[in-house]
Design an enzyme around this catalytic site. Structure first.
Site, PDB file in Angstrom:
ATOM      1  N   GLU A  76      35.461  64.416  -6.540  1.00  0.00           N
ATOM      2  CA  GLU A  76      36.616  65.293  -6.736  1.00  0.00           C
ATOM      3  C   GLU A  76      37.225  65.633  -5.386  1.00  0.00           C
ATOM      4  O   GLU A  76      36.511  65.967  -4.440  1.00  0.00           O
ATOM      5  CB  GLU A  76      36.225  66.591  -7.451  1.00  0.00           C
ATOM      6  CG  GLU A  76      35.850  66.443  -8.904  1.00  0.00           C
ATOM      7  CD  GLU A  76      35.607  67.791  -9.578  1.00  0.00           C
ATOM      8  OE1 GLU A  76      36.052  68.833  -9.016  1.00  0.00           O
ATOM      9  OE2 GLU A  76      34.978  67.809 -10.640  1.00  0.00           O
ATOM     10  N   GLU A  96      28.810  69.286 -10.203  1.00  0.00           N
ATOM     11  CA  GLU A  96      28.760  70.464  -9.350  1.00  0.00           C
ATOM     12  C   GLU A  96      27.632  71.467  -9.642  1.00  0.00           C
ATOM     13  O   GLU A  96      27.892  72.616 -10.022  1.00  0.00           O
ATOM     14  CB  GLU A  96      30.109  71.187  -9.389  1.00  0.00           C
ATOM     15  CG  GLU A  96      31.229  70.368  -8.788  1.00  0.00           C
ATOM     16  CD  GLU A  96      32.544  71.127  -8.671  1.00  0.00           C
ATOM     17  OE1 GLU A  96      32.676  72.201  -9.298  1.00  0.00           O
ATOM     18  OE2 GLU A  96      33.433  70.635  -7.962  1.00  0.00           O
TER      19      GLU A  96
END
Length: 338
Positions: free
Chosen positions: A258, A146
């Site tokens: 995710e 991320e």
């Protein structure tokens, strides 16, 4: 090392080849924290539970600073041993492993691409790590978890530097490349500092062409995964559809690293819809790993699917069905073309 790619029609019918969970814990705590007090790798009991449930892939978060305490210096031997032992344990239980430096494009809270944490330092870290797992077909290199608060064009340069260095070691492993802005699927085409992921990240260059784009997607209203509600479920489904179209239009592959929902029945239904959407487009979606599980996650954690007192979490019904749905041959998990 060449593994033939399954025909697109077969892959589409069979769905993604990688299906699993994030086994979290090694990214916990501060970098200098003591092992098994500040952080821990997954236990064999937990790994065996998910293998029995049907997983074939585990995304394994860890801290860059813990594995490499000084930039440009050798990897910490004790921590590397823990990482390798965990990879071996996952391999024993027939899991493919996604190595995940869970650092948000930072090292000691300083962003990659800065004077203190240069692209060369990031690439050098990956060169050292790649050598340790080079050409192990069941080990996938997830470049970074991320990236955020970093311009997209700046991140692209860092990612390409790491890819070049990985390939310079002779490693042909599959590489997963995230975008910026938390690599959200819902915001992939949204403009921002340095440009939209959907435009700028087309500049990824891999000499072996064995890479896919990693995106994340949650089901709450702001797509953060921090709330129990799933009012963003339709947005999540639309985001997966948008990513599928983008990948088909540009000849790319995807991995959903995710995603997660609470145990609420309506939320589990939304989860099933996204899993079905990826199953229908296995030619594009190489795989997915649900967030989250791990020995240290409390029962109160909303998205958690770690079993407690021998009981499955509600989300596992949908996940087990998706784990066990038809899969393509293992060779479909590569995009290698030369």
């Amino acid at each position: 090392m060449l593994i033939l790619v399954a025909p697109a029609s077969m892959a589409a019918e069979a769905g993604p080849c990688m299906r699993g969970v994030n086994l979290s814990g090694a990214e916990f705590g501060e970098p200098g924290g003591e092992y098994f007090k500040a952080y821990a790798y997954p236990s064999e009991e937990t790994i065996a539970y998910f293998e029995k449930a049907g997983t074939n892939t585990v995304r394994l978060p860890f801290l860059w600073e813990r594995l490499q305490p000084e930039l440009g210096k050798p990897l910490d031997e004790a921590e590397l041993t823990r990482l390798k032992d965990t990879v071996d344990l996952l391999r024993k239980h027939h899991q493919r492993i996604v190595l995940d430096p869970h650092n948000y494009a930072s090292y000691n809270k300083v962003k990659i691409g800065s004077d203190a944490v240069t692209n060369a330092a990031f690439a050098e870290f990956w060169a050292r790590l790649a050598v340790e797992f080079s050409n192990q077909d069941d080990v996938v290199f997830g470049l970074m978890n991320e990236p955020n608060d970093i311009d997209t064009d700046v991140w692209l340069k860092a990612a390409n530097a790491a890819i070049r260095t990985i390939r310079a070691t002779g490693s042909n492993n599959l590489i997963l490349v995230p975008g910026t802005k938390w690599t959200g699927a819902h915001s992939w085409m949204t403009d921002g500092p340095g440009g939209a992921n959907g435009t700028v990240m087309l500049g990824v260059t891999d000499p072996r062409n064995n890479y896919a784009y990693e995106v994340h997607q949650y089901f709450d209203d702001d797509s953060s995964g921090t709330h129990a509600e799933c009012t963003g479920g339709q947005k999540a489904l639309d985001a997966i559809g948008g990513m599928t179209k983008w990948a088909k239009d540009n000849g790319k592959k995807l991995f959903l690293g995710e995603f997660g929902v609470s145990q609420d029945k309506a939320c589990v239904a939304e989860l099933t819809g996204v899993l079905h959407a990826m199953q229908a487009d296995g030619a594009v979606w190489l795989g997915w790993t649900y967030w989250v599980a791990g020995d240290w996650w409390p029962e109160t954690e909303t998205l958690n699917v770690q079993p407690h007192d021998g009981k499955d979490r509600a989300q596992m019904k949908a996940l087990k069905a998706a784990f066990k749905a038809a899969k393509p041959a293992a060779g479909a998990c590569t995009t290698l073309t030369d």
